[in-house]
Design a protein around this motif. Structure first.
Motif, PDB file in Angstrom:
ATOM      1  N   ILE A   1      -1.310  12.955 -10.574  1.00 30.86           N
ATOM      2  CA  ILE A   1      -1.134  11.585 -11.065  1.00 30.86           C
ATOM      3  C   ILE A   1       0.282  11.087 -10.811  1.00 30.86           C
ATOM      4  O   ILE A   1       0.492   9.976 -10.325  1.00 30.86           O
ATOM      5  CB  ILE A   1      -1.468  11.500 -12.573  1.00 30.86           C
ATOM      6  N   PHE A   2       1.282  11.917 -11.130  1.00 33.09           N
ATOM      7  CA  PHE A   2       2.651  11.403 -11.062  1.00 33.09           C
ATOM      8  C   PHE A   2       3.351  11.664  -9.728  1.00 33.09           C
ATOM      9  O   PHE A   2       4.265  10.922  -9.362  1.00 33.09           O
ATOM     10  CB  PHE A   2       3.493  11.956 -12.222  1.00 33.09           C
ATOM     11  N   PHE A   3       2.939  12.670  -8.973  1.00 29.79           N
ATOM     12  CA  PHE A   3       3.656  12.983  -7.733  1.00 29.79           C
ATOM     13  C   PHE A   3       3.605  11.856  -6.700  1.00 29.79           C
ATOM     14  O   PHE A   3       4.620  11.588  -6.041  1.00 29.79           O
ATOM     15  CB  PHE A   3       3.130  14.286  -7.124  1.00 29.79           C
ATOM     16  N   PRO A   4       2.458  11.166  -6.504  1.00 31.15           N
ATOM     17  CA  PRO A   4       2.472  10.075  -5.519  1.00 31.15           C
ATOM     18  C   PRO A   4       3.400   8.933  -5.896  1.00 31.15           C
ATOM     19  O   PRO A   4       3.730   8.099  -5.046  1.00 31.15           O
ATOM     20  CB  PRO A   4       1.003   9.604  -5.520  1.00 31.15           C
ATOM     21  N   LEU A   5       3.818   8.874  -7.165  1.00 29.64           N
ATOM     22  CA  LEU A   5       4.623   7.749  -7.627  1.00 29.64           C
ATOM     23  C   LEU A   5       6.113   8.034  -7.632  1.00 29.64           C
ATOM     24  O   LEU A   5       6.909   7.146  -7.942  1.00 29.64           O
ATOM     25  CB  LEU A   5       4.167   7.355  -9.045  1.00 29.64           C
ATOM     26  N   ILE A   6       6.527   9.258  -7.316  1.00 26.87           N
ATOM     27  CA  ILE A   6       7.950   9.573  -7.325  1.00 26.87           C
ATOM     28  C   ILE A   6       8.702   8.697  -6.336  1.00 26.87           C
ATOM     29  O   ILE A   6       9.655   7.991  -6.684  1.00 26.87           O
ATOM     30  CB  ILE A   6       8.188  11.069  -7.026  1.00 26.87           C
TER      31      ILE A   6
ATOM     32  N   ARG B   1       0.824  -1.220   0.000  1.00 28.51           N
ATOM     33  CA  ARG B   1       0.000   0.000   0.000  1.00 28.51           C
ATOM     34  C   ARG B   1       0.855   1.265   0.000  1.00 28.51           C
ATOM     35  O   ARG B   1       0.421   2.308   0.460  1.00 28.51           O
ATOM     36  CB  ARG B   1      -0.937  -0.015   1.219  1.00 28.51           C
ATOM     37  N   HIS B   2       2.063   1.142  -0.543  1.00 25.53           N
ATOM     38  CA  HIS B   2       2.988   2.267  -0.538  1.00 25.53           C
ATOM     39  C   HIS B   2       2.434   3.460  -1.316  1.00 25.53           C
ATOM     40  O   HIS B   2       2.462   4.598  -0.852  1.00 25.53           O
ATOM     41  CB  HIS B   2       4.332   1.831  -1.135  1.00 25.53           C
ATOM     42  N   ALA B   3       1.921   3.207  -2.535  1.00 23.94           N
ATOM     43  CA  ALA B   3       1.401   4.311  -3.354  1.00 23.94           C
ATOM     44  C   ALA B   3       0.191   4.967  -2.696  1.00 23.94           C
ATOM     45  O   ALA B   3       0.019   6.190  -2.756  1.00 23.94           O
ATOM     46  CB  ALA B   3       1.038   3.815  -4.757  1.00 23.94           C
ATOM     47  N   THR B   4      -0.664   4.150  -2.065  1.00 19.06           N
ATOM     48  CA  THR B   4      -1.831   4.704  -1.381  1.00 19.06           C
ATOM     49  C   THR B   4      -1.408   5.611  -0.224  1.00 19.06           C
ATOM     50  O   THR B   4      -1.880   6.744  -0.099  1.00 19.06           O
ATOM     51  CB  THR B   4      -2.724   3.568  -0.850  1.00 19.06           C
ATOM     52  N   ALA B   5      -0.499   5.105   0.615  1.00 17.32           N
ATOM     53  CA  ALA B   5      -0.020   5.904   1.747  1.00 17.32           C
ATOM     54  C   ALA B   5       0.708   7.154   1.260  1.00 17.32           C
ATOM     55  O   ALA B   5       0.531   8.247   1.807  1.00 17.32           O
ATOM     56  CB  ALA B   5       0.912   5.061   2.619  1.00 17.32           C
ATOM     57  N   ASN B   6       1.502   6.980   0.212  1.00 20.32           N
ATOM     58  CA  ASN B   6       2.235   8.119  -0.334  1.00 20.32           C
ATOM     59  C   ASN B   6       1.277   9.144  -0.921  1.00 20.32           C
ATOM     60  O   ASN B   6       1.476  10.356  -0.801  1.00 20.32           O
ATOM     61  CB  ASN B   6       3.216   7.636  -1.399  1.00 20.32           C
TER      62      ASN B   6
END
Length: 465
Positions: free
Chosen positions: A347-352, A140-145
């Motif tokens: 869209i892209f910031f949580p995935l950095i 759940r890393h992307a969700t928490a991020n």
């Protein structure tokens, strides 16, 4: 002294994990929100000190640049002490920087106090907080991020009009003092970052010891000392092609993305928008970005599409939004542009941090974030002044935003050159691991050492094939 307990893998939540998310959320509100809203002071500084647009832009560019360039230093300090200690220190330093700025009589003074001192304090809060999320969350890393980084959107929504109000009521000097008090609250956020020990940390340290041959142990004292100094900085990450390619792409994205936060308000005023509504444009973008970060952080964990492709969609939309800004000659048109800009940014910031963890591994995420932010830092140093010089040459900000779009489109092309694909393969029977295949580098997460197999005899974070 109590013996440290090593968790098998990140707990993916729990009370402590979600408190880390809460702390990181508020750090993004005050740290990233302040850095991206500081363009509100741009017009005031230019009027007071009577400097060119390019020269005045260096205040914000140095601030954003130091925030990112000192990330390896923040990562090294986190490895040597703890993320909690580093974040608390950052809250103190950033507040002191703005207090010192109160006495500024020249632009050079602000370069040091706002740009370097405050930027360093913000850096010490920023990257360690993201690293903590990477250590507490896995699936759940992307969700928490996404939840944490949507604090940036809240900050961009709330802080620009607040900064403009403070400037109008107390002058720019009084406003800087109050903002310094706001940043001091980063100490509270740091107190929430309780350290966690993972088994991969123990495996990594053991691998470093085993990697020292007899010849290595006979090296001079000076060389050994230098190695000990460099080890916390994880410089070996720069030897891995996929990590470097992603970092170069991130540099180009940040080069384009940095321009809007310094020059949007001035551009809006140039086309006839009043000061307060112009500052509110950043707030509108912040609302859109906050919602988008929260939503897309959750969606990207649904695994309907590769996170790399999801990231590419976001930065492509960001480039298109930059192209549209010069054509928004009315306030309504600029509002529409900001809504779309915030959506694609979300869209892209949580995935950095998620992609950095993908290329570096969980045990080296502090170093990975540090070096990735160095590339972004160079972009923050160059982007705003380049846009300012384009304004000085053309008399408007249109080409500044066109240049931003070109930089961001180039970042997509660079990322396409990365040989790391979204395909996955197993390492062999019984391992239970599905690592990412990245240009001869296998990135593993929380794989326990297994001395009975060949797989466990190498560093669990990187293995060159």
């Amino acid at each position: 002294m109590a013996k440290a307990q090593f968790a098998e893998k990140p707990p993916d939540g729990g009370c402590r994990g979600w408190m880390v998310v809460v702390g990181t959320f508020f750090i993004h509100v005050v740290v990233v929100g302040s850095a991206k809203s500081f363009g509100v002071f741009y017009a005031e500084f230019r009027e007071v000190f009577q400097e060119s647009a390019g020269m005045t832009s260096f205040i914000s560019s140095i601030l954003g640049g130091v925030l990112l360039m000192c990330s390896p230093f923040a990562g090294a300090l986190s490895n040597l002490t703890s993320c909690r200690t580093v974040i608390i220190a950052g809250g103190v330093i950033s507040a002191v920087g703005l207090v010192v700025s109160f006495f500024a009589q020249t632009m050079t003074h602000l370069f040091f106090s706002v740009g370097i001192l405050t930027g360093l304090g913000l850096c010490l809060m920023y990257s360690p907080s993201l690293a903590m999320i990477g250590r507490y969350f896995d699936k759940r890393h992307a969700t928490a991020n996404g939840i944490a980084v949507c604090g940036t959107g809240v900050g961009i929504f709330a802080l620009p009009p607040l900064f403009q109000f403070l400037i109008d009521e107390f002058g720019w000097r009084g406003a800087l003092l109050i903002v310094g008090g706001l940043l001091f609250n980063g100490c509270v956020c740091g107190a929430l970052m309780r350290p966690i020990h993972l088994k991969e940390d123990r495996g990594k340290n053991q691998d470093n010891i085993e990697a020292q041959s007899s010849e290595d142990r006979k090296k001079t004292t000076l060389v050994s000392f230098c190695q000990k100094i460099l080890q916390p900085f994880d410089v070996t990450l720069l030897k891995h092609r996929s990590f470097v390619i992603y970092s170069v792409s991130s540099f180009l994205t940040s080069l384009g993305n940095s321009i809007i936060f310094v020059h949007l308000v001035a551009h809006a005023q140039k086309v006839g928008v009043e000061k307060t509504p112009a500052a509110f444009l950043l707030s509108i973008m912040g609302i859109s970005e906050a919602v988008s970060r929260l939503l897309n952080g959750w969606l990207s964990d649904r695994r309907k599409i590769s996170k790399v492709y999801y990231y590419m969609i976001g930065i492509t939309g960001l480039a298109i939004s930059n192209i549209a800004i010069p054509f928004g000659r009315t306030y309504t048109g600029l509002v529409v542009c900001m809504v779309f800009y915030g959506f694609f940014s979300g869209i892209f910031f949580p995935l950095i941090a998620v992609l950095v963890r993908k290329y570096s591994g969980v045990s080296r995420i502090s170093g990975g974030l540090g070096w990735a932010f160095v590339f972004q830092d160079a972009a923050w140093l160059l982007g705003p002044p380049v846009a300012g010089w384009l304004y000085d040459a053309t008399g408007n900000y249109d080409w500044s935003f066109f240049a931003a779009a070109i930089f961001i489109f180039a970042s997509v092309l660079v990322l396409l050159l990365n040989p790391c694909s979204t395909t996955r393969r197993t390492l062999g029977p019984g391992t239970g691991q599905l690592p990412d295949q990245c240009d001869g580098v296998v990135v593993l997460s929380h794989m326990p050492r297994d001395t009975s197999s060949n797989v466990g005899q190498t560093n669990p974070t990187f293995r060159e094939m």
